[in-house]
Scaffold this motif. Structure first.
Motif, PDB file in Angstrom:
ATOM      1  N   THR A  75      -7.678   3.344  -3.442  1.00 65.38           N
ATOM      2  CA  THR A  75      -8.421   4.487  -3.967  1.00 65.38           C
ATOM      3  C   THR A  75      -9.723   4.644  -3.179  1.00 65.38           C
ATOM      4  OG1 THR A  75      -7.513   4.138  -6.166  1.00 65.38           O
ATOM      5  CG2 THR A  75      -9.519   5.488  -6.002  1.00 65.38           C
TER       6      THR A  75
ATOM      7  N   ARG B 217       0.821  -1.210   0.000  1.00 63.06           N
ATOM      8  CA  ARG B 217       0.000   0.000   0.000  1.00 63.06           C
ATOM      9  C   ARG B 217       0.858   1.266   0.000  1.00 63.06           C
ATOM     10  NH1 ARG B 217      -4.672  -2.369   3.966  1.00 63.06           N
ATOM     11  NH2 ARG B 217      -6.112  -3.009   2.314  1.00 63.06           N
ATOM     12  N   ARG B 218       2.104   1.114   0.379  1.00 64.64           N
ATOM     13  CA  ARG B 218       3.006   2.255   0.273  1.00 64.64           C
ATOM     14  C   ARG B 218       3.301   2.583  -1.192  1.00 64.64           C
ATOM     15  NH1 ARG B 218       7.387   0.208   4.841  1.00 64.64           N
ATOM     16  NH2 ARG B 218       5.916   0.250   6.610  1.00 64.64           N
TER      17      ARG B 218
ATOM     18  N   TYR C 119       1.158   1.173  -3.950  1.00 60.42           N
ATOM     19  CA  TYR C 119      -0.149   1.280  -4.598  1.00 60.42           C
ATOM     20  C   TYR C 119      -1.187   1.628  -3.524  1.00 60.42           C
ATOM     21  CZ  TYR C 119       2.212  -1.327  -8.300  1.00 60.42           C
ATOM     22  OH  TYR C 119       3.097  -1.735  -9.260  1.00 60.42           O
ATOM     23  N   ARG C 120      -1.400   2.885  -3.340  1.00 62.77           N
ATOM     24  CA  ARG C 120      -2.348   3.322  -2.321  1.00 62.77           C
ATOM     25  C   ARG C 120      -3.776   2.965  -2.736  1.00 62.77           C
ATOM     26  NH1 ARG C 120      -0.582   6.568   1.648  1.00 62.77           N
ATOM     27  NH2 ARG C 120       1.541   7.395   1.485  1.00 62.77           N
TER      28      ARG C 120
END
Length: 304
Positions: free
Chosen positions: A106, A100-101, A103-104
């Motif tokens: 949405t 998630r760092r 690919y955050r």
């Protein structure tokens, strides 16, 4: 001036069962117009997926308000979703935090305050770009119906008190807006709102008069386009056709004569007739004299 229903031809006696008395008094009078209506959504829009990926979580509920800062759902890019699925032996929380760092997730939100009508998104389901996820409305409105006979009394800005038919004891206040002759709408706020489709009733304070003479509306009688008020009068000499009025009416006042069939048991004022004394007999018969003991011996049949 409303003609007084005095008693030139009749006066009401003590009210019978089903009747009562009241007084003419100075009071404040508020004319209220009854309205009905339904709650409808307005400015409906749809929220669609901006990416290809997966719905990780759905935090919104049907039939609720959400602000622009509140998240309705979280979407994961397909790359992040694929990496999470292929975690191997690594703990789920550690892997998700690591990726998630890069690919955050949405977040999906309304651009402004909205009311969620329908939720199409399902957690852990894959979605394509522009897939339909939510249906929402920017506003909820009271759609009011006004009776044709009251249409001329309603104006924008008048105070409206309204309540849901399901909870008539809880009332809310608002102002008439967007009046179009047969109805009007009123925007609901998130703090004072009903669900779409809710049936409601309300009253509009259409006009107010202070310190005016009033009587109970039930006391008035309409006849031939005029309105009459039965009032108390004092009477004098009464004949079969006319009665003297000593107080309560003036010469020239218009009065109403009601048929016996419509009085419904109320006693009509009539001439008081004195009770006649018993008539004496023209040829009274002599009374029999009770016989004495001496007479009984001389004449067993008695004497006259």
């Amino acid at each position: 001036m409303i003609p007084a229903l005095a008693a030139l031809s009749f006066a009401l006696a003590t009210p019978s069962t089903g009747a009562e008395t009241a007084t003419v008094r100075s009071d404040d009078l508020v004319l209220k117009v009854r309205v009905t209506g339904t709650v409808v959504p307005d400015e409906i829009f749809r929220l669609k997926s901006p990416i290809e990926g997966r719905v990780e979580s759905v935090t919104a509920s049907n039939g609720a308000w959400y602000g622009a800062d509140q998240v309705l759902a979280l979407l994961a890019h397909k790359e992040l979703a694929a990496m999470i699925d292929s975690k191997g032996s690594q703990p789920q929380e550690l892997l998700e935090e690591r990726w998630r760092r890069v690919y955050r997730p949405t977040p999906l939100r309304c651009s402004d305050t909205c009311f969620v009508l329908k939720i199409y998104a399902k957690a852990k389901s894959w979605v394509k770009p522009h897939a339909l996820l939510f249906e929402a409305a920017s506003k909820l409105k009271l759609a009011a119906r006004v009776r044709p006979e009251d249409a001329h009394r309603v104006q924008n800005g008048q105070r409206l008190t309204f309540w849901s038919l399901k909870d008539p004891k809880t009332t809310y206040q608002g102002r008439v807006s967007h009046y179009a002759g047969a109805g009007f709408t009123l925007d609901l706020s998130p703090s004072h709102s009903f669900d779409p489709g809710t049936e409601w009733n309300g009253e509009i304070a259409a006009a107010a008069s202070k310190g005016i003479l009033t009587v109970p509306t039930a006391a008035l009688i309409r006849h031939g386009g005029a309105v009459y008020l039965p009032v108390r009068v004092s009477t004098g000499v009464t004949t079969a056709a006319l009665t003297q009025i000593t107080a309560g009416a003036a010469e020239g006042d218009e009065v109403l004569i009601i048929d016996d069939a419509l009085l419904k048991g109320t006693q009509r004022h009539r001439q008081a007739m004195p009770r006649a004394a018993p008539a004496e007999e023209e040829n009274p018969q002599p009374k029999r004299r009770p016989p004495s003991k001496a007479d009984d011996k001389d004449d067993p049949y008695g004497a006259f």
